[in-house]
Every structure is written in structure tokens, then in C-alpha cells.
Design an enzyme around this catalytic site. Structure first.
Site, PDB file in Angstrom:
ATOM      1  N   GLU A 102       0.841  -1.202   0.000  1.00  0.00           N
ATOM      2  CA  GLU A 102       0.000   0.000   0.000  1.00  0.00           C
ATOM      3  C   GLU A 102       0.871   1.245   0.000  1.00  0.00           C
ATOM      4  OE1 GLU A 102      -2.623   1.346  -0.578  1.00  0.00           O
ATOM      5  OE2 GLU A 102      -4.388   0.522   0.392  1.00  0.00           O
ATOM      6  N   ASP A 106      -4.266   5.611   5.985  1.00  0.00           N
ATOM      7  CA  ASP A 106      -4.751   6.847   6.601  1.00  0.00           C
ATOM      8  C   ASP A 106      -5.753   6.454   7.694  1.00  0.00           C
ATOM      9  OD1 ASP A 106      -5.574   9.450   7.070  1.00  0.00           O
ATOM     10  OD2 ASP A 106      -6.481   9.773   5.131  1.00  0.00           O
ATOM     11  N   PHE A 155      -2.016  16.289   4.545  1.00  0.00           N
ATOM     12  CA  PHE A 155      -2.228  15.792   3.192  1.00  0.00           C
ATOM     13  C   PHE A 155      -0.928  15.850   2.395  1.00  0.00           C
ATOM     14  CE2 PHE A 155      -3.649  15.870  -1.225  1.00  0.00           C
ATOM     15  CZ  PHE A 155      -4.445  14.735  -1.218  1.00  0.00           C
TER      16      PHE A 155
HETATM   17  P1  IMP Z   1      -7.725   5.137   4.148  1.00  0.00           P
HETATM   18  O1  IMP Z   1      -8.269   6.371   4.832  1.00  0.00           O
HETATM   19  O2  IMP Z   1      -6.678   4.470   4.998  1.00  0.00           O
HETATM   20  O3  IMP Z   1      -8.819   4.227   3.741  1.00  0.00           O
HETATM   21  O4  IMP Z   1      -6.987   5.638   2.849  1.00  0.00           O
HETATM   22  C1  IMP Z   1      -7.670   5.707   1.651  1.00  0.00           C
HETATM   23  C2  IMP Z   1      -6.857   6.173   0.495  1.00  0.00           C
HETATM   24  O5  IMP Z   1      -6.847   7.598   0.566  1.00  0.00           O
HETATM   25  C3  IMP Z   1      -5.392   5.792   0.394  1.00  0.00           C
HETATM   26  O6  IMP Z   1      -5.162   4.544  -0.189  1.00  0.00           O
HETATM   27  C4  IMP Z   1      -4.892   6.901  -0.494  1.00  0.00           C
HETATM   28  O7  IMP Z   1      -5.114   6.582  -1.845  1.00  0.00           O
HETATM   29  C5  IMP Z   1      -5.721   8.067  -0.070  1.00  0.00           C
HETATM   30  N1  IMP Z   1      -5.001   8.978   0.846  1.00  0.00           N
HETATM   31  C6  IMP Z   1      -4.976   8.972   2.192  1.00  0.00           C
HETATM   32  N2  IMP Z   1      -4.223   9.964   2.677  1.00  0.00           N
HETATM   33  C7  IMP Z   1      -3.725  10.604   1.578  1.00  0.00           C
HETATM   34  C8  IMP Z   1      -2.844  11.733   1.399  1.00  0.00           C
HETATM   35  O8  IMP Z   1      -2.343  12.376   2.353  1.00  0.00           O
HETATM   36  N3  IMP Z   1      -2.580  12.086   0.111  1.00  0.00           N
HETATM   37  C9  IMP Z   1      -3.092  11.439  -0.974  1.00  0.00           C
HETATM   38  N4  IMP Z   1      -3.914  10.382  -0.846  1.00  0.00           N
HETATM   39  C10 IMP Z   1      -4.219   9.973   0.414  1.00  0.00           C
HETATM   40 MG    MG Z   2      -4.051   3.658  -2.011  1.00  0.00          MG
END
Ligand code: IMP
Ligand code: MG
Length: 180
Positions: A102, A106, A155
Site C-alpha cells: 500500500e 490513513d 495531506f
Molecule cells: P484510508 O483512509 O486508509 O482508507 O486511505 C484511503 C486512500 O486515501 C489511500 O489509499 C490513499 O489513496 C488516499 N489517501 C490517504 N491519505 C492521503 C494523502 O495524504 N494524500 C493522498 N492520498 C491519500
Molecule cells: Mg491507495
């Protein structure tokens, strides 16, 4: 380039390319040692992990298989609305030792979805390697076996990660500049 503009936002460099590559080499060495006799199948989650997967895979000292999966969102009929389904699994992973690759964990919700769907295929084991991890944002307790960099809840873009589809091409990682 210490500062870049992507669409309407400014970003500044936070993890330079050399540090990323150094850390990936350490991760690759660790993974190679841990999985030496397990004939692992790496599963890279698209789109964000394409650079990480490519660089890590080249640095492994063991031979291994790799395949690519994508989580497709569609409007489901459940009350929660969007359902995400894993697509592209065309390889038999039953009884195989899996390493998920991965770009970032996040909230952890994406990874949780992936883990639950992959478990259905009855692999022998599932490990997770993520380049980036936001501990302050994470709401799930999935064990992360290999973490490149824990980062603040900000971000970021670059090295495969995007802002509205752009900014993936950079070899460094950049953090959003916020104007307080
Ligand atoms: P989750 O919140 O762990 O489900 O993350 C979901 C998806 O959001 C990740 O696989 C990334 O593609 C995207 N994502 C999360 N944080 C960031 C960031 O800081 N920048 C760009 N994409 C992000
Ligand atoms: Mg991703």
C-alpha cells in the site's frame, strides 16, 4: 524543487527521494529475510502504490510473484451508500503467503476492506507493507508488518500519491502548505 503547485494548492517537500529509496531498501531487505522460504505473492493496490511497488520489488533479494489490484467504488444498495469491491484478482492465492503493498494507510478503512475480501480466498498468510502511515488518523487496528514512514495527519502528494488525480509523478513526497 522544494515547492510545487498542483492544481490550486501549494506543497512543500517533506520526504526527499534519497530518503524514500534508502528506507525502501531496508524494507526490501527485511521482507526478503522474513519471507525467504515462503514463496510470497505481492499484491500492489492501485493506483497509489505503483511507484512504491516497483521500487520495492526491484530491491528484493528473493524472487517472487506480483499482481495488482484495484478497489472500485460503486453505488451499492446498502444504506451506507458506496460499496468498495476489490477487482482484478486473477491469480490463485489460496494457500499462498501474501504481502499487500500500500502507498498509505490513513483511516485504515481501505486496508480493512482489502483484508476482509482477500481473507475470503483463504491465503496461508497476509502481511502488510505500507510506505506511509498516519497513526493519528488510523481508526482500525490492523497490524502493519512493515511501515516505511509514520507521518503527521497532513495531506501529502508525490511518489504515486495524488491530489484530484494530479501530482503522482514526483519522485519526492510533498506536504500541503496550509495558511493559518
Ligand atoms: P484510508 O483512509 O486508509 O482508507 O486511505 C484511503 C486512500 O486515501 C489511500 O489509499 C490513499 O489513496 C488516499 N489517501 C490517504 N491519505 C492521503 C494523502 O495524504 N494524500 C493522498 N492520498 C491519500
Ligand atoms: Mg491507495
Amino acid at each position: 524543487m522544494n515547492r510545487i503547485k498542483v492544481l490550486d494548492k501549494e506543497f512543500e517537500i517533506s520526504i526527499p527521494s534519497e530518503k524514500i529509496q534508502e528506507r525502501i531498501l531496508e524494507m526490501a531487505n527485511q521482507i526478503s529475510a522474513d519471507l525467504k522460504s515462503l514463496d510470497p505473492v505481492f499484491i500492489a493496490i492501485l493506483n497509489g502504490s505503483f511507484m512504491f511497488a516497483s521500487d520495492l520489488f526491484k530491491k528484493l533479494s528473493i524472487d517472487a510473484q506480483i499482481t495488482f489490484l484495484k478497489l472500485a467504488s460503486y453505488q451499492g444498495t446498502t444504506t451506507s451508500g458506496t460499496v468498495k469491491q476489490l477487482i482484478g484478482l486473477n491469480q490463485e492465492i489460496k494457500n499462498q503467503n501474501i504481502v499487500i503493498l500500500e502507498d498509505i494507510v490513513d483511516t485504515g478503512i481501505t486496508l480493512d476492506t482489502i483484508m476482509r475480501q482477500l481473507s475470503g480466498y483463504q491465503p496461508a498468510s497476509i502481511r502488510v507493507a505500507t510506505l506511509l502511515y498516519k497513526p493519528d488518523a488510523c481508526k482500525t487496528d490492523i497490524p502493519l508488518d512493515y511501515i516505511g514512514f509514520p507521518i503527521p495527519n497532513e495531506f501529502i502528494i508525490g511518489y504515486g500519491l495524488d491530489y484530484n488525480g494530479y501530482g503522482r509523478k514526483y519522485k519526492d513526497i510533498y506536504t500541503l502548505v496550509t495558511n493559518h
